[in-house]
Scaffold this active site. Structure first.
Site, PDB file in Angstrom:
ATOM      1  N   ASP A 216       0.801  -1.009  -0.056  1.00  0.00           N
ATOM      2  CA  ASP A 216      -0.141   0.331   0.158  1.00  0.00           C
ATOM      3  C   ASP A 216       0.513   1.153   0.033  1.00  0.00           C
ATOM      4  O   ASP A 216       1.474   0.891   0.556  1.00  0.00           O
ATOM      5  CB  ASP A 216      -0.971   0.109   1.325  1.00  0.00           C
ATOM      6  CG  ASP A 216      -1.935   1.084   1.179  1.00  0.00           C
ATOM      7  OD1 ASP A 216      -3.100   1.131   0.258  1.00  0.00           O
ATOM      8  OD2 ASP A 216      -1.760   2.111   2.380  1.00  0.00           O
ATOM      9  N   GLU A 275       1.118  -0.654  -5.147  1.00  0.00           N
ATOM     10  CA  GLU A 275       0.084   0.313  -4.872  1.00  0.00           C
ATOM     11  C   GLU A 275       0.777   1.999  -5.322  1.00  0.00           C
ATOM     12  O   GLU A 275       1.018   2.383  -4.551  1.00  0.00           O
ATOM     13  CB  GLU A 275      -0.814   0.528  -4.547  1.00  0.00           C
ATOM     14  CG  GLU A 275      -1.418   1.145  -4.696  1.00  0.00           C
ATOM     15  CD  GLU A 275      -2.464   1.929  -3.652  1.00  0.00           C
ATOM     16  OE1 GLU A 275      -3.534   3.343  -3.827  1.00  0.00           O
ATOM     17  OE2 GLU A 275      -1.419   2.208  -2.848  1.00  0.00           O
TER      18      GLU A 275
END
Length: 540
Positions: A216, A275
């Site tokens: 993330d 990401e």
């Protein structure tokens, strides 16, 4: 350097091919996938109960969103304990059983890891608040004195992705940085303790058999040196894209190199997925150099308009940027952070028609594809959720910025809400489900050969059976304006009509699969508006 160049060459030539190079990976948003314990919130037991569905669908892996201990200020992306499971989702034993069960179904498992920030309830942050300015505990985060005569102003002008200032002041007068919600304080990746802690966290889950991690905010861990002001006008213009001047700093790549070494120490089949929001495909490709991560999400493709020229440009840029480093491109249409593409493409019958065509386009492209839960059902964005049930912190930027509408639970069965998402007798779910979704349920679509689910199942089966699909070259073919046509391998052709009118073109071969009923008469093929098809060329 020579070794890295050799590895890039091997990757380009397919010598070092791994499962991840052409995998279809299914995103499970745990809260909304399946509820086994009857509290209206999805859980790990629910995911386990539906692994047979995923195996039957034909995907290769599942990416599981955070289920770690969390106060849920950002629905699990604010982690208080990275080595345990929040009671809302189950237990550590449930997570271990999920990995084992998925492997028994032939599925790989990717877990989310959240390294940019923790929860403000994480023991580290609680100790940092208690220890005070200048303490080693505060050095794990980014604390600064404020500006102004009494330090009453934030240390710089940075804005949070969720709106307002990216700084919060604590009782002793210092400020801490949070690029997302105030409940998500950013870690200081210049501190060796942070590096050591996350290597330990990755090992904890790798030792339990997880096949990889989705990282993330992989572009955000390292901050701009000196934390300079960057101008409010630039931030206002760019907020919502996550491509802000304080992101995508070169220092993040040393972190990813260290993590790649760790992953490789477990064998060549454990992967890292970035990401990463980067301003250009070329910058994005830096995250997947031979000694960094294996994949990076291609948000440029997700953001492209339903337009032939725009999509071709993004596809060309993506393939050209990934080629020098030998990495596969990835293709994604929706996820838990954006409006579902059925709605983005026009909603209603038009949006569904375009989404069917987009599915065949996406699954025909070289590399790896991601499916967000429910897109195989043609789920639209839920735009009329009552104000009182909307909980996404990103709504601080404005109601339209909220992500609740793409996170409404999955409909599994016919009947009334919650359509089999929860056990019988349970009617309330954490977000309400539309009264019209029975027709979109898995049970309804499974028996309909013309449904979106049947289209995905057929396309995924063919993708596995046909050696031309997945990783490998793409060659563009001449086609009329507003259309795309390309070959995969020697004899598979994909055609896409992105216009509002039917188009005739020379028949590419025998029709293999189409997004809508399609005819080929003699030497011509008739492509309806907003449609796609796969063909087997009769000239090998």
């Amino acid at each position: 350097m020579t070794e890295l160049l050799d590895e890039a060459r091997r990757r380009r030539e397919g010598v070092a091919a791994g499962w991840w190079r052409d995998a279809v990976i299914y995103q499970v948003y745990v809260r909304s996938f399946a509820d086994a314990d009857g509290d209206g919130v999805g859980d790990l037991l629910g995911v386990r109960s539906r692994l047979g569905y995923l195996a039957d669908l034909g995907v290769d892996a599942l990416w599981v969103t955070p289920f770690y201990t969390s106060p849920m200020a950002d629905f699990g992306y604010d982690v208080a304990d990275y080595r345990d499971v929040d009671p809302v989702f189950g237990t550590l034993a449930d997570a271990e059983a999920l990995i084992a069960d998925a492997h028994a179904h032939g599925l790989k498992v990717i877990f989310d890891v959240v390294p940019n920030h923790t929860s403000d309830r994480h023991p580290w942050f609680e100790r940092a608040l208690a220890a005070g300015p200048g303490s080693p505990e505060r050095e794990r985060y980014i604390f600064r004195d404020g500006k102004g005569p009494n330090g009453e102003l934030p240390p710089n002008d940075w804005e949070s992705i969720f709106g307002s200032t990216a700084w919060t002041r604590v009782a002793d007068g210092q400020w801490y940085l949070h690029l997302f919600a105030p409940e998500q304080p950013d870690l200081n990746w210049e501190n060796p303790q942070v590096h050591a802690e996350f290597e330990s966290i990755l090992r904890f889950w790798l030792d339990r058999g997880v096949d990889g991690f989705r990282v993330d905010v992989a572009h955000g861990m390292v901050k701009a040196p000196g934390l300079p002001d960057i101008g409010r006008a630039d931030q206002t213009r760019m907020l919502g894209t996550e491509v802000l001047p304080y992101f995508d700093q070169d220092g993040v790549h040393e972190i990813h190199r260290a993590w790649r070494r760790l992953l490789d120490s477990y064998g060549d089949d454990r992967i890292g997925v970035a990401e990463a929001w980067a301003p250009t495909p070329e910058r994005l490709a830096r995250y997947v150099r031979p000694d960094e991560l294996h994949q990076a999400f291609n948000f440029h493709y997700l953001q492209a308009d339903w337009d032939a020229a725009a999509l071709r440009a993004v596809i060309d840029e993506s393939l050209a940027s990934a080629a020098p480093v030998g990495a596969p491109s990835t293709w994604v249409l929706s996820n838990h952070d954006v409006k579902r593409h059925v709605t983005r493409y026009g909603d209603g019958a038009l949006g569904l028609r375009r989404a069917r065509a987009a599915a065949l386009l996406t699954l025909a492209l070289p590399g790896s594809a991601y499916i967000y839960q429910g897109e195989e059902l043609g789920l639209p964005e839920v735009l009329d959720l009552p104000e009182e049930v909307c909980q996404d912190p990103q709504r601080l930027r404005g109601p339209e910025a909220g992500r609740d509408g793409c996170r409404v639970p999955m409909p599994w069965e016919r009947g009334d809400p919650p359509y089999g998402f929860s056990p019988p007798g349970i009617t309330g779910t954490w977000l309400p489900m539309p009264a019209t979704w029975a027709a979109l349920s898995v049970e309804t679509q499974r028996s309909d050969p013309g449904s979106m689910l049947s289209l995905y199942r057929t396309a995924l089966r063919l993708r596995r059976e046909r050696p031309e699909l997945g990783d490998g070259p793409l060659t563009w073919l001449p086609s009329p304006p507003g259309t795309l046509a390309f070959t995969r391998g020697n004899n598979l052709v994909c055609t896409v009509n992105l216009t509002a009118e039917p188009v005739d073109l020379p028949r590419p071969g025998a029709l293999l699969l189409s997004s809508v009923p399609m005819t080929a008469d003699g030497a011509s093929a008739h492509l309806p508006a907003d449609s796609a098809a796969w063909w087997i060329s009769e000239i090998a």
